[in-house]
Design an enzyme around this catalytic site. Structure first.
Site, PDB file in Angstrom:
ATOM      1  N   ARG A 101       0.824  -1.209   0.000  1.00 32.31           N
ATOM      2  CA  ARG A 101       0.000   0.000   0.000  1.00 32.31           C
ATOM      3  C   ARG A 101       0.853   1.251   0.000  1.00 32.31           C
ATOM      4  NH1 ARG A 101      -4.161   0.269   4.511  1.00 32.31           N
ATOM      5  NH2 ARG A 101      -2.597  -0.671   5.834  1.00 32.31           N
ATOM      6  N   TYR A 102       2.164   1.072   0.133  1.00 29.03           N
ATOM      7  CA  TYR A 102       3.078   2.207   0.159  1.00 29.03           C
ATOM      8  C   TYR A 102       4.173   1.958  -0.865  1.00 29.03           C
ATOM      9  CZ  TYR A 102       0.941   2.873   4.775  1.00 29.03           C
ATOM     10  OH  TYR A 102       0.062   3.041   5.812  1.00 29.03           O
ATOM     11  N   ARG A 105       7.354   0.044   0.917  1.00 29.36           N
ATOM     12  CA  ARG A 105       7.198  -1.069   1.856  1.00 29.36           C
ATOM     13  C   ARG A 105       6.303  -2.155   1.258  1.00 29.36           C
ATOM     14  NH1 ARG A 105       5.093   3.232   5.980  1.00 29.36           N
ATOM     15  NH2 ARG A 105       5.566   4.510   4.175  1.00 29.36           N
ATOM     16  N   CYS A 114      -1.837 -18.808  13.678  1.00 24.12           N
ATOM     17  CA  CYS A 114      -1.340 -18.033  14.809  1.00 24.12           C
ATOM     18  C   CYS A 114      -1.427 -18.863  16.074  1.00 24.12           C
ATOM     19  CB  CYS A 114      -2.205 -16.783  15.008  1.00 24.12           C
ATOM     20  SG  CYS A 114      -1.834 -15.474  13.839  1.00 24.12           S
ATOM     21  N   CYS A 118      -6.601 -13.758  17.774  1.00 19.31           N
ATOM     22  CA  CYS A 118      -7.101 -12.572  18.480  1.00 19.31           C
ATOM     23  C   CYS A 118      -8.501 -12.270  17.960  1.00 19.31           C
ATOM     24  CB  CYS A 118      -6.218 -11.369  18.206  1.00 19.31           C
ATOM     25  SG  CYS A 118      -4.482 -11.659  18.535  1.00 19.31           S
ATOM     26  N   CYS A 121      -8.627  -9.604  15.260  1.00 17.07           N
ATOM     27  CA  CYS A 121      -7.672  -9.842  14.162  1.00 17.07           C
ATOM     28  C   CYS A 121      -8.010  -9.033  12.909  1.00 17.07           C
ATOM     29  CB  CYS A 121      -7.657 -11.328  13.807  1.00 17.07           C
ATOM     30  SG  CYS A 121      -6.550 -11.710  12.435  1.00 17.07           S
ATOM     31  N   ARG A 123      -6.586  -9.821  10.024  1.00 19.17           N
ATOM     32  CA  ARG A 123      -6.546 -10.784   8.906  1.00 19.17           C
ATOM     33  C   ARG A 123      -7.447 -11.950   9.238  1.00 19.17           C
ATOM     34  NH1 ARG A 123      -1.060  -9.317   7.848  1.00 19.17           N
ATOM     35  NH2 ARG A 123      -1.282  -7.308   6.810  1.00 19.17           N
ATOM     36  N   ASP A 282      -9.911  -1.965  13.887  1.00 21.34           N
ATOM     37  CA  ASP A 282     -10.322  -1.987  12.477  1.00 21.34           C
ATOM     38  C   ASP A 282     -11.839  -1.994  12.330  1.00 21.34           C
ATOM     39  OD1 ASP A 282      -7.977  -1.901  11.054  1.00 21.34           O
ATOM     40  OD2 ASP A 282      -7.673  -4.067  11.096  1.00 21.34           O
ATOM     41  N   ASP A 319      -6.230   3.047  10.661  1.00 21.76           N
ATOM     42  CA  ASP A 319      -5.981   2.505   9.329  1.00 21.76           C
ATOM     43  C   ASP A 319      -7.239   2.819   8.538  1.00 21.76           C
ATOM     44  OD1 ASP A 319      -4.450   1.214   7.443  1.00 21.76           O
ATOM     45  OD2 ASP A 319      -3.980  -0.461   8.780  1.00 21.76           O
ATOM     46  N   LYS A 326      -2.364   4.420   6.954  1.00 17.89           N
ATOM     47  CA  LYS A 326      -2.530   4.781   8.351  1.00 17.89           C
ATOM     48  C   LYS A 326      -2.381   6.290   8.493  1.00 17.89           C
ATOM     49  CE  LYS A 326      -0.211   0.457   9.626  1.00 17.89           C
ATOM     50  NZ  LYS A 326       0.124  -0.026   8.271  1.00 17.89           N
TER      51      LYS A 326
HETATM   52  C1  LIG Z   1       0.963  -1.027   8.206  1.00 15.17           C
HETATM   53  C2  LIG Z   1       1.521  -1.375   6.907  1.00 15.17           C
HETATM   54  C3  LIG Z   1       2.873  -1.139   6.627  1.00 15.17           C
HETATM   55  C4  LIG Z   1       3.840  -0.555   7.639  1.00 15.17           C
HETATM   56  O1  LIG Z   1       3.498   0.721   7.989  1.00 15.17           O
HETATM   57  P1  LIG Z   1       4.479   1.577   8.917  1.00 15.17           P
HETATM   58  O2  LIG Z   1       3.712   2.831   9.138  1.00 15.17           O
HETATM   59  O3  LIG Z   1       5.736   1.781   8.142  1.00 15.17           O
HETATM   60  O4  LIG Z   1       4.713   0.787  10.157  1.00 15.17           O
HETATM   61  C5  LIG Z   1       3.342  -1.458   5.385  1.00 15.17           C
HETATM   62  N1  LIG Z   1       2.543  -1.998   4.440  1.00 15.17           N
HETATM   63  C6  LIG Z   1       1.245  -2.242   4.689  1.00 15.17           C
HETATM   64  C7  LIG Z   1       0.420  -2.836   3.606  1.00 15.17           C
HETATM   65  C8  LIG Z   1       0.682  -1.949   5.930  1.00 15.17           C
HETATM   66  O5  LIG Z   1      -0.589  -2.206   6.156  1.00 15.17           O
END
Ligand SMILES: *Cc1c(COP(=O)(O)O)cnc(C)c1O
Length: 372
Positions: A101-102, A105, A114, A118, A121, A123, A282, A319, A326
């Site tokens: 989503r970024y 990352r 798991c 939880c 959860c 997921r 969530d 989120d 986020k």
């Molecule tokens: C939460 C998340 C991250 C990590 O987010 P940070 O703010 O860097 O901790 C990376 N990718 C996805 C898809 C996420 O949901």
């Protein structure tokens, strides 16, 4: 070093093999269990390690730890504003088992199971025709995906819980990811320190440390989860240079009192875990009864500030629905802004003027060489 555990309860494989999946075994009244089974499997299945079950307070229906692991008939309630996959992970999954989503990352889903399921959860639908974990072929595709996109510098192993895998499987994944030159850091998202602390063996910690820089993000939500065993598990990681951070989830009846959160953050600092995020729950269907108001989250943040070092204060985040990402939610300390000053609210409520620096004079700019 390789001494066999003295008690079978100290063996993480025994713990996983003996997870408790029947709510009545944890003291749920049979009529409530019946209501659950009548929901026809609509409720996310229960699973609790004997270790985590031993932390519950028998006979207390309001026990915060019980709320986090025992299913509740309220989970069948449907609400207009709740949905399936609220953060749209499926749409952000370019290949099965990888979520992005970024730009910088990517998350690899390396396991579907798991130690403890939880109730909150994020997921909760894994393996139910929704997100899946990477297959061995999928893992190769994920490696290609990461290699072809050098802008991805941060790879997060998640699931499920990656620490349900054997060391050898984890190590071969870490080694492969580490071979990609553009990947700067690897994170492991795991609740094992909380739900299965005996999983964090010296051997595992040594192995993880060999593939650093590696960060472990875990999720302590209540001070009672910070047992001696949990603190020892964290210490084995931190002693080897692995940074451990906490991503708590704000949950009604669990940690929604400011004093509880303060106690948790103090305990985390003592255990050398840095509070990182405090997530609003969530917007998954079935979680309405666990949600808190944004006001309550802000009141907790106000309570923490001034009572504990900034090192112990997590960032409150939501989120956002739709998978947009986020966003931080912070108490507002800015009262007013003017060209020459900003008025700030101090912790005791006083308003204080903070002057802006004088605008740079022409002469200064000439000295810096920006004008001929
Ligand atoms: C939460 C998340 C991250 C990590 O987010 P940070 O703010 O860097 O901790 C990376 N990718 C996805 C898809 C996420 O949901």
């Amino acid at each position: 070093m390789n001494r066999a555990p003295t008690k079978r309860q100290d063996d993480w494989r025994w713990q996983l093999a003996h997870r408790i999946c029947d709510p009545t075994a944890l003291g749920m009244a049979p009529h409530r269990a019946c209501a659950l089974s009548e929901s026809g499997g609509a409720v996310f299945p229960m699973a609790v390690t004997p270790y985590y079950a031993s932390l519950l307070q028998p006979g207390d229906p309001d026990d915060p730890l019980r709320i986090m692991c025992l299913p509740d008939p309220k989970e069948t309630r449907r609400c207009e504003h709740l949905r399936f996959d609220p953060i749209d992970e499926l749409r952000h999954s370019p290949i099965p088992g990888l979520v992005r989503r970024y730009p910088d990352r990517a998350v690899l889903l390396v396991s579907t199971s798991c130690p403890v399921n939880c109730r909150h959860c994020t997921r909760r639908s894994m393996g139910k025709g929704h997100l899946t974990a990477l297959t061995p072929e999928g893992f190769q595709s994920a490696l290609e995906y990461l290699t072809e996109r050098p802008e991805i510098r941060d790879v997060i192993l998640s699931g499920g819980d990656p620490l349900t895998l054997e060391d050898r499987a984890l190590e071969s994944m870490l080694r492969a990811v580490r071979k990609i030159p553009s990947v700067d850091i690897v994170r492991v998202g795991t609740r094992a320190p909380v739900t299965l602390p005996m999983r964090v063996t010296t051997e595992l910690a040594n192995m993880l440390a060999r593939h650093g820089p590696l960060y472990v993000n875990t999720q302590f939500n209540h001070p009672r989860e910070l047992t001696g065993q949990a603190a020892d598990a964290v210490a084995r990681l931190v002693d080897r240079g692995i940074v451990v951070s906490n991503q708590a989830v704000l949950l009604r009846g669990v940690n929604d009192r400011p004093e509880t959160m303060l106690e948790l953050c103090r305990g985390l600092l003592r255990a050398r875990v840095r509070p990182y995020y405090l997530f609003l729950c969530d917007l998954w269907e079935g979680l309405e009864h666990l949600r808190t108001r944004v006001d309550e989250g802000l009141a907790i943040m106000e309570h923490l500030r001034g009572r504990i070092s900034g090192m112990g204060i997590p960032q409150l985040v939501a989120d956002l629905p739709g998978g947009i990402g986020k966003v931080p939610i912070s108490p507002n300390h800015i009262v007013a802004r003017y060209p020459d000053r900003t008025v700030l609210r101090a912790l005791d409520g006083r308003e204080v003027t903070y002057p802006e620096p004088e605008p740079a004079r022409r002469k200064d700019r000439a000295i810096s060489g920006s004008t001929p």
